[in-house]
Write an enzyme that holds these catalytic residues in place. Structure first.
Site, PDB file in Angstrom:
ATOM      1  N   PRO A   2     -59.736  88.553 -37.397  1.00 25.26           N
ATOM      2  CA  PRO A   2     -60.468  87.416 -37.111  1.00 25.26           C
ATOM      3  C   PRO A   2     -60.305  86.374 -38.309  1.00 25.26           C
ATOM      4  O   PRO A   2     -60.817  86.839 -39.237  1.00 25.26           O
ATOM      5  CB  PRO A   2     -61.762  87.857 -36.746  1.00 25.26           C
ATOM      6  N   GLU A   3     -59.575  85.267 -38.100  1.00 26.82           N
ATOM      7  CA  GLU A   3     -59.692  84.308 -39.153  1.00 26.82           C
ATOM      8  C   GLU A   3     -60.482  83.345 -39.234  1.00 26.82           C
ATOM      9  O   GLU A   3     -61.477  83.297 -38.325  1.00 26.82           O
ATOM     10  CB  GLU A   3     -58.157  83.900 -39.135  1.00 26.82           C
TER      11      GLU A   3
END
Ligand SMILES: [Zn+2]
Length: 269
Positions: A2-3
């Site tokens: 997850p960015e």
């Protein structure tokens, strides 16, 4: 992983479900995440005031300190009704009044949850982080100061969280393409005007990803359980050896700082 856009999408997803609610308890089915999860008893009864994001951390500001949550390599945080049965990787539930809970699902267990009574901005996980790319402080002038005299590849500098946070590999690739800059160019050689282009490109790429509802990660789901679809609009990342969408030249794949890097030899100088 997850960015920043996925984390921001998560923040927007959980915010309406938890702001104003009281924490009534928690279930730590697996407290051994990246660090052991320890929640103090006095957190019971705390009211959630705001849900914020700093870099890739979600911050739940409560009337009794703040929770600092990281989704690790594979985590997701979703708001749901308390009666939803947990799956095998649903390690932590934080329970709220009116039958709501936040559920941390984290197959690889690199996520984390910390509680602090102090100002969360001074917490050791947060204090040394660089600027937020979507804050006004991140612009051409800032970037130009940051690159001055640096021999490191511009792509590595862009991914250095002490300079600017949340520009993960995919977004660094895409931003450099938009700005027409070669990923391996020495940072110190990027001129002021190109720093301007690059700062704008970073903001644009991240903003677009957030608007698209996240994401890049195949199995990412947002706070409400919806899947993201940003990956359909990537220009270079994952397109090695395919024709450049702008000029038709074959895109080149290289490693920069051990990370997969794709660029157009014609459009990027
Ligand atoms: Zn091209």
């Amino acid at each position: 992983m997850p960015e920043l856009p996925e984390v921001e999408t998560t923040r927007r997803g959980i915010e309406p479900a938890v702001v104003g609610r009281r924490i009534t308890g928690w279930q730590l089915r697996q407290p051994r995440l990246r660090w052991p999860v320890v929640l103090p008893d006095r957190l019971r009864g705390a009211r959630v005031l705001r849900v914020l994001r700093r870099a890739k951390y979600l911050i739940l500001e409560t009337s009794r300190g703040a929770l600092i949550i990281h989704l690790g390599m594979s985590g997701s945080l979703r708001a749901m009704r308390t009666r939803t049965p947990p799956g095998p990787h649903d390690h932590v539930d934080i329970e709220f009044d009116r039958e709501w809970l936040l559920r941390l699902t984290d197959p690889r267990r690199f996520g984390s949850i910390h509680h602090t009574d102090a100002d969360w901005r001074t917490h050791w996980l947060i204090a040394d982080l660089g600027v937020e790319p979507l804050d006004p402080g991140f612009d051409g002038a800032f970037l130009h100061r940051a690159v001055r005299g640096r021999r490191v590849a511009i792509k590595n500098l862009l991914m250095d969280a002490k300079v600017v946070v949340g520009v993960g590999n995919i977004y660094a690739n895409e931003s450099l393409f938009l700005a027409g800059i070669r990923p391996r160019l020495a940072a110190g050689r990027v001129t002021r005007s190109r720093c301007e282009l690059l700062a704008n490109a970073v903001r644009e790429v991240l903003a677009r990803a957030i608007r698209a509802g996240g994401t890049t990660l195949r199995d990412f789901v947002d706070g409400a359980g919806r899947r993201g679809y940003f990956s359909e609009s990537l220009n270079v990342y994952g397109r090695e050896d395919l024709p450049c969408l702008q000029c038709g030249t074959r895109l080149k794949g290289v490693r920069v700082g051990q990370r997969a890097t794709v660029y157009c030899p014609k459009c990027q100088r």
